[in-house]
Enzyme design. Structure first.
Site, mmCIF file in Angstrom:
data_model
loop_
_atom_site.group_PDB
_atom_site.id
_atom_site.type_symbol
_atom_site.label_atom_id
_atom_site.label_comp_id
_atom_site.label_asym_id
_atom_site.label_seq_id
_atom_site.Cartn_x
_atom_site.Cartn_y
_atom_site.Cartn_z
ATOM 1 N N GLN A 12 -4.067 35.994 -18.561
ATOM 2 C CA GLN A 12 -4.265 35.060 -19.670
ATOM 3 C C GLN A 12 -5.737 34.913 -20.035
ATOM 4 O OE1 GLN A 12 -3.387 30.995 -18.746
ATOM 5 N NE2 GLN A 12 -3.074 30.386 -20.881
ATOM 6 N N LEU A 13 -6.574 34.627 -19.053
ATOM 7 C CA LEU A 13 -8.015 34.522 -19.299
ATOM 8 C C LEU A 13 -8.650 35.891 -19.476
ATOM 9 C CD1 LEU A 13 -10.748 33.015 -19.386
ATOM 10 C CD2 LEU A 13 -10.752 33.106 -16.876
ATOM 11 N N ASP A 34 -6.982 46.350 -14.206
ATOM 12 C CA ASP A 34 -5.898 45.519 -13.684
ATOM 13 C C ASP A 34 -4.990 46.422 -12.859
ATOM 14 O OD1 ASP A 34 -3.720 43.509 -13.431
ATOM 15 O OD2 ASP A 34 -4.836 42.469 -15.004
ATOM 16 N N ASP A 51 -6.550 48.399 -8.024
ATOM 17 C CA ASP A 51 -6.171 47.422 -7.008
ATOM 18 C C ASP A 51 -7.460 47.005 -6.314
ATOM 19 O OD1 ASP A 51 -5.274 45.931 -4.900
ATOM 20 O OD2 ASP A 51 -3.910 47.452 -4.095
ATOM 21 N N TYR A 140 -3.348 28.186 -2.954
ATOM 22 C CA TYR A 140 -4.275 28.544 -4.034
ATOM 23 C C TYR A 140 -5.552 27.712 -3.922
ATOM 24 C CZ TYR A 140 -6.028 29.191 -8.828
ATOM 25 O OH TYR A 140 -6.802 29.474 -9.927
#
Length: 316
Positions: A12-13, A34, A51, A140
């Site tokens: 998203q960012l 990515d 990765d 997280y």
């Protein structure tokens, strides 16, 4: 010029940050990466499937493209992290340490995002200060707090120029969110337009810090371009845009969609949200690198609806 590497560029960012960096510095000077194949919005520029847990592959990409700066955004977010804590810890920590180790001898600047998830139930909830009690109760948040300490350690011990800020919930229309507790604040716009109804996984009065994506991208780039001598925080800066609850954003959307309905069915994410602050004090960021947001709830809502409506019309 040497080049910028964005790790986690399909998120998203990452999507929006990659687009802005390419606009500022040239498409060929910003390498997106990515785990998966490039999403449509960023596939026209240089791209590497990467990765970041694989240190040798990271080193290869850096050498091939003569990378000078890294924006390391890859992470497993709060809600997904609770479903697989060991994977979240391993990815979030090992990837950061790989990037920091690389920064010791070949990278000029590193950006790594922290989060309001570093705070916990004993943290002051209103206008949470820069320095305060931090006892996160999600994997997280624990990984982000540990990451902040590693960032400051690498700056102090090895002079790695690593910079960070604690993002609130991020809201944008160009990419779908990636499994965070604040994802409702993106999903609700899609549901308002497509279904005229939304089932919210948080209680109506759950107040959380949020930020529109344009502000988040601007803050990130401004921090990276700031004079290093001005930066007094080398763990992670508090950053703030606005605070609102599900009922408040519902009321704002209803001004344009009066038939829009919402139902509240809190799930495990409510406990996560209850441990986070209502609002954030970001006076240190304002003082050190002149941070100031441009979007409030009304402006963000209008911008989100305008762009999603246009996007949906163009795909018909």
């Amino acid at each position: 010029m040497k080049k910028i590497l964005v790790i986690g560029a399909c998120g998203q960012l990452g999507t929006e940050l990659t687009l802005k960096l390419r606009d500022l510095f040239g498409v060929e000077n910003v390498v997106a990466s990515d785990l998966r194949e490039a999403v449509d919005l960023i596939k026209d520029g240089p791209y590497e499937q990467l990765d970041v847990m694989d240190k040798s592959r990271l080193d290869e990409v850096i050498s091939t493209h003569d990378i000078d700066q890294i924006y390391h955004l890859a992470a497993i977010l709060s809600a997904r992290g609770e479903q697989n804590p060991m994977l979240a810890w391993d990815l979030n920590m090992t990837s950061l340490l790989n990037v920091l180790e690389t920064g010791r001898d070949r990278i000029t600047k590193i950006y790594w995002p922290s989060s309001i998830a570093v705070f916990g139930p004993d943290t002051p909830m209103v206008q949470t200060p820069q320095t305060t009690v931090m006892n996160p109760n999600t994997v997280y948040g624990i990984s982000k707090l540990a990451g902040e300490r590693w960032c400051e350690y690498y700056f102090q011990k090895y002079k790695v120029d690593v910079r960070s800020m604690r993002y609130p919930g991020l809201i944008g229309y160009k990419a779908k969110p990636g499994g965070g507790t604040t994802d409702y604040a993106v999903d609700i716009f899609w549901k308002a337009i497509l279904d005229k109804s939304y089932e919210c996984f948080l209680k109506p009065d759950t107040l959380l810090p949020m930020m529109y994506m344009d502000d988040a991208v601007k803050a990130t780039i401004d921090l990276m371009q700031a004079d290093p001598a001005a930066l007094k925080v080398r763990s992670s800066y508090n950053i703030s845009g606005m605070s609102f609850s599900p009922s408040m954003i519902y009321q704002e959307i209803s001004k344009r969609y009066p038939d829009f309905q919402i139902e509240y069915n809190p799930d495990f994410r409510q406990q996560i949200a209850d441990s986070w602050p209502d609002s954030i004090a970001d006076d240190q960021a304002r003082e050190d690198w002149n941070w100031s947001p441009s979007f409030d709830l009304a402006k963000m809502t209008a911008t989100m609806l305008d762009n999603l409506e246009a996007q949906l019309v163009s795909t018909k």
